[in-house]
Motif scaffolding. Sequence first.
Motif, short mmCIF file in Angstrom:
data_model
loop_
_atom_site.label_atom_id
_atom_site.label_comp_id
_atom_site.label_asym_id
_atom_site.label_seq_id
_atom_site.Cartn_x
_atom_site.Cartn_y
_atom_site.Cartn_z
N CYS A 173 0.84 -1.20 0.00
CA CYS A 173 0.00 0.00 0.00
C CYS A 173 0.87 1.25 0.00
N GLN A 174 1.22 1.71 -1.18
CA GLN A 174 2.13 2.85 -1.31
C GLN A 174 1.40 4.14 -1.68
N PHE A 175 0.09 4.10 -1.74
CA PHE A 175 -0.68 5.28 -2.16
C PHE A 175 -0.72 6.33 -1.04
N SER A 176 -0.68 7.59 -1.45
CA SER A 176 -0.84 8.71 -0.52
C SER A 176 -1.79 9.72 -1.14
N LEU A 177 -2.55 10.42 -0.30
CA LEU A 177 -3.43 11.47 -0.82
C LEU A 177 -2.63 12.57 -1.50
N SER A 178 -1.35 12.66 -1.21
CA SER A 178 -0.49 13.66 -1.88
C SER A 178 -0.33 13.34 -3.36
N ASP A 179 -0.63 12.09 -3.75
CA ASP A 179 -0.50 11.69 -5.15
C ASP A 179 -1.64 12.20 -6.02
N ILE A 180 -2.70 12.71 -5.38
CA ILE A 180 -3.89 13.10 -6.13
C ILE A 180 -3.74 14.51 -6.70
N HIS A 181 -4.12 14.66 -7.94
CA HIS A 181 -4.12 15.97 -8.58
C HIS A 181 -5.45 16.13 -9.32
N TYR A 182 -5.86 17.38 -9.50
CA TYR A 182 -7.10 17.64 -10.23
C TYR A 182 -6.98 17.16 -11.66
N GLN A 183 -8.02 16.50 -12.13
CA GLN A 183 -8.06 16.04 -13.51
C GLN A 183 -9.38 16.50 -14.13
N TYR A 184 -9.27 17.45 -15.04
CA TYR A 184 -10.47 18.02 -15.66
C TYR A 184 -10.64 17.46 -17.07
N PRO A 185 -11.86 17.43 -17.58
CA PRO A 185 -12.12 16.90 -18.92
C PRO A 185 -11.39 17.69 -20.00
N LYS A 186 -10.63 16.99 -20.83
CA LYS A 186 -9.88 17.65 -21.90
C LYS A 186 -10.80 18.18 -23.00
N GLU A 187 -12.00 17.57 -23.11
CA GLU A 187 -12.91 17.98 -24.18
C GLU A 187 -13.49 19.37 -23.98
N LEU A 188 -13.18 20.00 -22.85
CA LEU A 188 -13.64 21.38 -22.61
C LEU A 188 -12.96 22.36 -23.55
N VAL A 189 -11.82 21.95 -24.11
CA VAL A 189 -11.04 22.85 -24.98
C VAL A 189 -11.08 22.35 -26.41
N PRO A 190 -11.42 23.22 -27.38
CA PRO A 190 -11.44 22.82 -28.79
C PRO A 190 -10.07 22.36 -29.27
N GLU A 191 -10.05 21.53 -30.32
CA GLU A 191 -8.78 21.05 -30.86
C GLU A 191 -7.93 22.21 -31.37
N ASN A 192 -6.62 22.01 -31.30
CA ASN A 192 -5.63 23.00 -31.77
C ASN A 192 -5.72 24.32 -31.01
N THR A 193 -6.26 24.26 -29.78
CA THR A 193 -6.35 25.46 -28.94
C THR A 193 -5.91 25.10 -27.53
N THR A 194 -5.16 25.98 -26.88
CA THR A 194 -4.77 25.72 -25.50
C THR A 194 -5.89 26.17 -24.56
N ALA A 195 -5.84 25.68 -23.33
CA ALA A 195 -6.84 26.06 -22.34
C ALA A 195 -6.81 27.56 -22.08
N SER A 196 -5.61 28.13 -22.05
CA SER A 196 -5.46 29.58 -21.81
C SER A 196 -6.09 30.39 -22.94
N GLU A 197 -5.85 29.95 -24.18
CA GLU A 197 -6.40 30.66 -25.34
C GLU A 197 -7.92 30.58 -25.36
N HIS A 198 -8.45 29.39 -25.04
CA HIS A 198 -9.90 29.21 -25.06
C HIS A 198 -10.57 30.04 -23.97
N LEU A 199 -9.97 30.03 -22.78
CA LEU A 199 -10.53 30.81 -21.67
C LEU A 199 -10.51 32.30 -22.01
N LYS A 200 -9.39 32.77 -22.56
CA LYS A 200 -9.29 34.19 -22.93
C LYS A 200 -10.33 34.56 -23.98
#
Length: 350
Positions: free
Chosen positions: A248-275
């Motif tokens: 049992c080597q798991f730690s809660l420190s290993d968890i990171h936020y994982q958001y759906p990639k489909e929120l951003v159109p293809e060939n566009t970065t998240a920063s560009e889409h948000l802006k």
Amino acid sequence: MKTIAYTELNCISNYSFLRGASHPEELVKTAATLGYQGLAITDECSLAGAVKAHITAKKLNFPLIIGSEFFLNENIHLIVLVKDQTSYTQVCRLITQARRQATKGSYSINLKSFNEQIKNALVILCPNAESPILDYYLQQLNQYQHNRIWLGLNLTYKNRDQEQFAYLNRLKTKWKLPWVALGMVQMHQSERFSLFTTLNAIRTNTQVEELRYQIPQNSEHYLRSLENIETIYPRDAIEQTAIIHKQCQFSLSDIHYQYPKELVPENTTASEHLKSLVNRGSKIRWPDGASQSVKQKIEYELKIIQELSYEYYFLTVYHIVQFARNQGILCQGRGSAANSVVCFCLGITE
């Protein structure tokens, strides 16, 4: 004096409502003080106590195992321990499924669903009493959880300790499964037994004096000394706690936020889409053009969001709000979002 390497693998906190009589922090600190190799927080169909336990364990540099215990519809008591992030996900999904299938405050899960969900975590079966049908269930468990299942041996000076020892020994021999020592801990010190009894009286709506003769637990369900544990349990059952701990080597420190990639159109970065969304919203909010101070604040907020890599968070909330509005659901952002120009442009706040 430390004599054995022992990890307590079944420990519920006061986050198991009206069952546990100690805070997660108390349990972790006591286990560390006693010289335990590690401790598993296994609240009932919940991971609620794990966060505070993790924070305390991290401060003390003390190994913490994340897990949960379940009482299945077939009257089977199982403890599930997280090995890695994959098994953590499995346990989370199992808890969600079990809670959704019952009324608020309870849960419902059968053995079939359990085996379908748990494919990587470690499993400990805790037989409460000898039962012919348990062999049938054990066969299914062994089939799905092969090489990841143990028999939980709990010895706490009860009248049935010798009977349980003999029964588990027979199961161990018949199914060629290892057994592992369990304290089934519900308080960090035995002095909490009065509180523990009171909590159980409230939970079962029973008079305290009547309950004392009915509950299966006694005051031994606390974090006992290593010398005590070494005296009570067979050596091989104690050694299995270290074998499980190592996996049992798991730690809660290993968890990171994982958001759906489909929120951003293809060939566009998240920063560009948000802006782009913010600029579009700005034109709606200020048809005649935003003031220079507003433009500066937008640029400042977008810069901070990019530095913290929070673009997907804002995009996720934006899509939730858009969905709610399209369904005619009242949706109003609050808290820290209230003063954000970016949130105002995205339509999160009004």
